[in-house]
Design an enzyme around this catalytic site. Structure first.
Site, PDB file in Angstrom:
ATOM      1  N   LYS A   1      65.906  15.010  34.243  1.00  0.00           N
ATOM      2  CA  LYS A   1      64.892  14.613  35.225  1.00  0.00           C
ATOM      3  C   LYS A   1      64.059  15.839  35.580  1.00  0.00           C
ATOM      4  CE  LYS A   1      65.901  11.941  38.810  1.00  0.00           C
ATOM      5  NZ  LYS A   1      66.384  11.538  40.165  1.00  0.00           N
TER       6      LYS A   1
ATOM      7  N   ASP B   1      69.509   5.270  49.752  1.00  0.00           N
ATOM      8  CA  ASP B   1      68.451   4.824  48.849  1.00  0.00           C
ATOM      9  C   ASP B   1      69.025   3.917  47.757  1.00  0.00           C
ATOM     10  OD1 ASP B   1      65.826   4.616  48.047  1.00  0.00           O
ATOM     11  OD2 ASP B   1      65.829   6.446  46.866  1.00  0.00           O
TER      12      ASP B   1
ATOM     13  N   GLY C   1      59.934   8.076  37.985  1.00  0.00           N
ATOM     14  CA  GLY C   1      60.146   7.760  39.394  1.00  0.00           C
ATOM     15  C   GLY C   1      59.083   8.391  40.269  1.00  0.00           C
ATOM     16  N   GLY C   2      59.326   8.362  41.575  1.00  0.00           N
ATOM     17  CA  GLY C   2      58.347   8.904  42.500  1.00  0.00           C
ATOM     18  C   GLY C   2      58.210  10.414  42.416  1.00  0.00           C
ATOM     19  N   ARG C   3      59.276  11.095  42.016  1.00  0.00           N
ATOM     20  CA  ARG C   3      59.273  12.558  41.981  1.00  0.00           C
ATOM     21  C   ARG C   3      58.998  13.137  40.599  1.00  0.00           C
ATOM     22  NH1 ARG C   3      58.429  14.560  46.993  1.00  0.00           N
ATOM     23  NH2 ARG C   3      59.898  13.714  48.515  1.00  0.00           N
ATOM     24  N   GLY C   4      59.140  12.359  39.558  1.00  0.00           N
ATOM     25  CA  GLY C   4      58.920  12.895  38.220  1.00  0.00           C
ATOM     26  C   GLY C   4      59.475  11.980  37.146  1.00  0.00           C
TER      27      GLY C   4
ATOM     28  N   LEU D   1      62.333   8.456  29.225  1.00  0.00           N
ATOM     29  CA  LEU D   1      63.219   7.320  29.476  1.00  0.00           C
ATOM     30  C   LEU D   1      62.762   6.491  30.663  1.00  0.00           C
ATOM     31  CD1 LEU D   1      66.715   9.053  29.041  1.00  0.00           C
ATOM     32  CD2 LEU D   1      65.639   7.439  27.482  1.00  0.00           C
TER      33      LEU D   1
END
Length: 436
Positions: free
Chosen positions: A180, A277, A161-164, A158
């Site tokens: 996620k 954030d 992002g920066g982490r996965g 979908l």
């Protein structure tokens, strides 16, 4: 279809192939025998034998050879047709076994997905959601998440992002979720994962995304959220559609939804929470474009005083006092909200790359034009240009200017921002504006 049902047509087919061979050769034999019998009636046996012996010696031997040849031909035909039939049967058997195996695998995957929706885990999720309990989110087995995402297949992605990555998960035909997958280790990743679980098990609000479960599997950590069909605000504004799905009214609805989420965090949580954030990629939209705030990995508690914490966030949204001095308050979230409001208004990213080594800040570029009523209509996103009341446009621009003030004390409280925007949004979209 059962293979046994195919046998009668196959035997009929083989019989039709063999019948010309079987019927044609005996016909000549019968005619030969009939002719011989007629000769026997007209001619004495002794005379017939003598004549035949004289004219064609060994005729009887020739007849025997002819009969043996016929038998061989029939035998060969039977062997060939039996071999052909055997090959066809073997092929159909292999095909049937393959289809049955595929069907079993398909049913097994379906049963795994449907079984999860009826499992105690999903019962727990539903009970927690119905009861509105805080502080309780179930742990979900990795194998179930793997099955629900089809082994984390690329086609189920979908977003990233920066982490996965975030994957669509099919738990049943009526229950979908977003998973996620956070890859990699490190103390920061572990801390953000634990922080996310901690906050979202406590927080329940209509404009904050719901955490349905989580999983720790070796170095991989997974978070299961409610599905948000229209993705992130960032993708809607800056993705392939370039904001075409978001009218002026829908953009204002998104703004008040996010403001409501922040008001809950700042004014109704005890102790107050600073998200830290706020950005368009962390604002998710459901099928009706209701906005929900997500990603609480960097969230911290905050009191009435400044709080010095490690610098984290996304450039373009980070407040100046936090970026330069490390001072973090609820007014830092207000600044980031003002940047999101500019994105909704102008349709540009917070940082636009001008060259490989230079970026332009949306705040710096827009500030002089936001306060000039003659220039303001010219910087509005072309998708929504001339679709709103100019008075509403000026009011939204004024709210944005206040939110992005360099000095934190000049920025309004998020509650004041919310009450300024509600009158601009139609009643059916959650505001108080009655359109006639």
């Amino acid at each position: 279809m059962s293979i046994l049902c195919l046998l009668p047509p196959m035997w009929a087919c083989c019989f039709s192939l063999l019948s010309p061979v079987i019927l044609a050769s005996p016909e000549s034999t019968v005619s030969t025998i009939s002719g011989s019998l007629l000769l026997v009636r007209k001619t004495p046996i002794s005379q017939f034998s003598a004549e035949m012996e004289a004219q064609s010696p060994g005729i009887t031997v020739v007849r025997v050879v002819h009969q043996q040849d016929l038998n061989k031909r029939i035998l060969i035909s039977l062997i060939v047709s039996s071999s052909l039939l055997g090959a066809i049967l073997l092929f159909l058997l292999i095909f049937w076994i393959y289809k049955q195996k595929s069907l079993r695998n398909s049913n097994k995957q379906k049963d795994v997905g449907e079984g999860l929706s009826l499992s105690p885990i999903m019962d727990r999720i539903n009970n927690i959601r119905l009861a509105g309990k805080k502080g309780s989110v179930p742990v979900i087995e990795y194998q179930l998440l793997e099955a629900a995402t089809n082994n984390f297949r690329e086609s189920n992605v979908l977003g990233e992002g920066g982490r996965g990555r975030v994957y669509k998960a099919y738990f049943s035909d009526k229950f979908l979720a977003a998973v996620k997958k956070l890859d990699g280790g490190g103390s920061d990743a572990e801390r953000e994962f634990e922080n996310e679980v901690k906050w979202l098990t406590k927080i329940r609000h209509q404009n904050i995304v719901s955490l349905l479960g989580y999983c720790n599997h070796g170095e991989t950590r997974l978070l299961v959220y409610e599905i948000m069909q229209n993705g992130s605000l960032e993708n809607q504004l800056h993705g392939p559609t370039q904001g075409s799905a978001l009218s002026w009214d829908l953009r204002m609805k998104v703004a008040i939804d996010v403001a409501r989420a922040l008001e809950y965090l700042h004014d109704h949580c005890n102790p107050p929470v600073v998200h830290r954030d706020i950005k368009s990629s962390n604002i998710l939209l459901d099928s009706s474009f209701n906005a929900k705030l997500s990603d609480f990995g960097l969230a911290v508690t905050a009191g009435g005083q400044d709080k010095n914490v490690k610098l984290s966030g996304t450039l373009g949204y980070v407040a100046p006092e936090y970026l330069l001095e490390g001072k973090l308050t609820d007014k830092s979230d207000v600044y980031a909200f003002g940047v999101v409001l500019l994105e909704l208004l102008i349709g540009k990213r917070p940082l636009e790359k001008m060259s490989p080594s230079q970026c332009q800040s949306l705040v710096t570029w827009a500030m002089p034009q936001l306060t000039d009523r003659t220039k303001l209509p010219n910087i509005v996103d072309p998708v929504i240009k001339d679709t709103m009341d100019l008075k509403h446009l000026y009011q939204v621009a004024a709210v944005a200017v206040l939110c992005i003030q360099p000095e934190p004390s000049y920025r309004p409280l998020i509650t004041d921002v919310l009450h300024s925007l509600i009158p601009l949004v139609p009643v059916e979209l959650g505001g108080s504006l009655r359109v006639t």
